[in-house]
Motif scaffolding. Structure first.
Motif, PDB file in Angstrom:
ATOM      1  N   UNK A 188      59.732  71.339  39.956  1.00  0.00           N
ATOM      2  CA  UNK A 188      58.583  71.925  40.631  1.00  0.00           C
ATOM      3  C   UNK A 188      58.164  70.989  41.764  1.00  0.00           C
ATOM      4  N   UNK A 189      57.880  71.598  42.896  1.00  0.00           N
ATOM      5  CA  UNK A 189      57.314  70.905  44.047  1.00  0.00           C
ATOM      6  C   UNK A 189      56.029  71.631  44.415  1.00  0.00           C
ATOM      7  N   UNK A 190      55.236  70.993  45.262  1.00  0.00           N
ATOM      8  CA  UNK A 190      54.051  71.662  45.780  1.00  0.00           C
ATOM      9  C   UNK A 190      53.814  71.238  47.217  1.00  0.00           C
ATOM     10  N   UNK A 191      53.141  72.122  47.951  1.00  0.00           N
ATOM     11  CA  UNK A 191      52.805  71.822  49.336  1.00  0.00           C
ATOM     12  C   UNK A 191      51.386  72.292  49.606  1.00  0.00           C
ATOM     13  N   UNK A 192      50.527  71.348  49.916  1.00  0.00           N
ATOM     14  CA  UNK A 192      49.139  71.643  50.269  1.00  0.00           C
ATOM     15  C   UNK A 192      49.045  71.872  51.770  1.00  0.00           C
ATOM     16  N   UNK A 193      48.011  72.579  52.223  1.00  0.00           N
ATOM     17  CA  UNK A 193      47.857  72.834  53.659  1.00  0.00           C
ATOM     18  C   UNK A 193      47.848  71.542  54.460  1.00  0.00           C
ATOM     19  N   UNK A 194      48.680  71.493  55.490  1.00  0.00           N
ATOM     20  CA  UNK A 194      48.719  70.334  56.364  1.00  0.00           C
ATOM     21  C   UNK A 194      49.435  69.127  55.806  1.00  0.00           C
ATOM     22  N   UNK A 195      50.069  69.281  54.636  1.00  0.00           N
ATOM     23  CA  UNK A 195      50.757  68.147  54.013  1.00  0.00           C
ATOM     24  C   UNK A 195      52.225  68.490  53.784  1.00  0.00           C
ATOM     25  N   UNK A 196      53.018  67.454  53.577  1.00  0.00           N
ATOM     26  CA  UNK A 196      54.430  67.655  53.281  1.00  0.00           C
ATOM     27  C   UNK A 196      54.603  68.122  51.835  1.00  0.00           C
ATOM     28  N   UNK A 197      55.708  68.793  51.608  1.00  0.00           N
ATOM     29  CA  UNK A 197      56.017  69.215  50.244  1.00  0.00           C
ATOM     30  C   UNK A 197      56.298  67.985  49.388  1.00  0.00           C
ATOM     31  N   UNK A 198      55.775  67.961  48.172  1.00  0.00           N
ATOM     32  CA  UNK A 198      55.950  66.794  47.315  1.00  0.00           C
ATOM     33  C   UNK A 198      56.496  67.195  45.954  1.00  0.00           C
ATOM     34  N   UNK A 208      66.742  67.371  27.867  1.00  0.00           N
ATOM     35  CA  UNK A 208      66.800  66.002  27.321  1.00  0.00           C
ATOM     36  C   UNK A 208      66.097  65.004  28.236  1.00  0.00           C
ATOM     37  N   UNK A 209      66.006  65.340  29.526  1.00  0.00           N
ATOM     38  CA  UNK A 209      65.397  64.403  30.469  1.00  0.00           C
ATOM     39  C   UNK A 209      64.347  65.103  31.319  1.00  0.00           C
ATOM     40  N   UNK A 210      63.260  64.398  31.548  1.00  0.00           N
ATOM     41  CA  UNK A 210      62.216  64.875  32.448  1.00  0.00           C
ATOM     42  C   UNK A 210      61.822  63.752  33.397  1.00  0.00           C
ATOM     43  N   UNK A 211      61.218  64.138  34.497  1.00  0.00           N
ATOM     44  CA  UNK A 211      60.768  63.185  35.505  1.00  0.00           C
ATOM     45  C   UNK A 211      59.492  63.743  36.099  1.00  0.00           C
ATOM     46  N   UNK A 212      58.502  62.868  36.291  1.00  0.00           N
ATOM     47  CA  UNK A 212      57.218  63.306  36.817  1.00  0.00           C
ATOM     48  C   UNK A 212      56.801  62.448  38.007  1.00  0.00           C
ATOM     49  N   UNK A 213      56.029  63.057  38.903  1.00  0.00           N
ATOM     50  CA  UNK A 213      55.315  62.277  39.892  1.00  0.00           C
ATOM     51  C   UNK A 213      54.316  61.394  39.137  1.00  0.00           C
ATOM     52  N   UNK A 214      54.277  60.147  39.490  1.00  0.00           N
ATOM     53  CA  UNK A 214      53.443  59.194  38.739  1.00  0.00           C
ATOM     54  C   UNK A 214      51.984  59.634  38.675  1.00  0.00           C
ATOM     55  N   UNK A 215      51.497  60.198  39.756  1.00  0.00           N
ATOM     56  CA  UNK A 215      50.080  60.558  39.829  1.00  0.00           C
ATOM     57  C   UNK A 215      49.730  61.766  38.966  1.00  0.00           C
ATOM     58  N   UNK A 216      50.748  62.520  38.518  1.00  0.00           N
ATOM     59  CA  UNK A 216      50.495  63.751  37.769  1.00  0.00           C
ATOM     60  C   UNK A 216      50.851  63.630  36.295  1.00  0.00           C
ATOM     61  N   UNK A 217      51.530  62.561  35.951  1.00  0.00           N
ATOM     62  CA  UNK A 217      51.933  62.377  34.548  1.00  0.00           C
ATOM     63  C   UNK A 217      50.693  62.388  33.655  1.00  0.00           C
ATOM     64  N   UNK A 218      50.770  63.130  32.577  1.00  0.00           N
ATOM     65  CA  UNK A 218      49.654  63.219  31.642  1.00  0.00           C
ATOM     66  C   UNK A 218      48.833  64.483  31.814  1.00  0.00           C
ATOM     67  N   UNK A 229      42.270  69.879  39.422  1.00  0.00           N
ATOM     68  CA  UNK A 229      41.331  69.348  40.402  1.00  0.00           C
ATOM     69  C   UNK A 229      41.509  70.103  41.714  1.00  0.00           C
ATOM     70  N   UNK A 230      40.485  70.090  42.559  1.00  0.00           N
ATOM     71  CA  UNK A 230      40.640  70.765  43.859  1.00  0.00           C
ATOM     72  C   UNK A 230      41.839  70.250  44.655  1.00  0.00           C
ATOM     73  N   UNK A 231      42.178  68.990  44.510  1.00  0.00           N
ATOM     74  CA  UNK A 231      43.330  68.446  45.247  1.00  0.00           C
ATOM     75  C   UNK A 231      44.671  68.946  44.720  1.00  0.00           C
ATOM     76  N   UNK A 232      44.666  69.674  43.624  1.00  0.00           N
ATOM     77  CA  UNK A 232      45.886  70.307  43.132  1.00  0.00           C
ATOM     78  C   UNK A 232      46.151  71.641  43.834  1.00  0.00           C
ATOM     79  N   UNK A 233      45.224  72.074  44.659  1.00  0.00           N
ATOM     80  CA  UNK A 233      45.406  73.318  45.414  1.00  0.00           C
ATOM     81  C   UNK A 233      46.617  73.200  46.324  1.00  0.00           C
ATOM     82  N   UNK A 234      47.554  74.129  46.165  1.00  0.00           N
ATOM     83  CA  UNK A 234      48.812  74.082  46.924  1.00  0.00           C
ATOM     84  C   UNK A 234      49.627  75.323  46.594  1.00  0.00           C
ATOM     85  N   UNK A 235      50.685  75.508  47.362  1.00  0.00           N
ATOM     86  CA  UNK A 235      51.727  76.458  46.980  1.00  0.00           C
ATOM     87  C   UNK A 235      52.733  75.684  46.127  1.00  0.00           C
TER      88      UNK A 235
END
Length: 121
Positions: free
Chosen positions: A36-46, A56-66, A87-93
């Motif tokens: 899964x990726x996301x892209x907020x308005x005016x920002x790069x896709x992350x 068997x394996x997963x990987x998370x963005x450090x800021x979203x883990x948990x 959070x409001x900052x999770x708003x994205x496609x």
């Protein structure tokens, strides 16, 4: 040809939860990594999270883990992104992606059309 179809987006209040499904078709996915990726308005896709088809394996963005959890239902050929304590900052496609091989934070070959998630304050 791999097809990925996301759903489950919508409007949710701060602190709420959403689960995004991504239905995959068009290939045998046993050797794939999904993400899964996301892209907020005016920002790069992350990068948000990734999982091997075996789960068997997963990987998370450090800021979203948990808060975010990725999972897979092989019988339904579907991966999920469970998002809690939004959070409001999770708003994205939010986009589903697939690639052959290992999980990475980039270099995915197939993409879905995206689903909008809006978190109101």
């Amino acid at each position: 040809q791999v097809q990925l179809v996301e759903s489950g987006g919508g409007l949710v209040q701060t602190g709420g939860s959403l689960r995004l499904p991504c239905a995959a078709s068009g290939d045998t996915f046993s050797n794939y990594a999904m993400a899964w990726f996301r892209q907020a308005p005016g920002k790069e896709r992350e990068f948000v999270a990734g999982i091997t088809w075996s789960a068997r394996s997963t990987l998370y963005a450090d800021s979203l883990r948990g808060r975010f959890t990725i999972s897979r239902d092989a019988a339904k050929n579907t991966i999920y992104l469970q998002m809690n304590s939004l959070k409001p900052e999770d708003t994205a496609v939010y986009y589903c992606a697939a690639r052959r091989g290992v999980i990475t934070r980039r270099a995915y070959d197939s993409w879905g059309q995206g689903t909008q998630v809006t978190v109101s304050s």
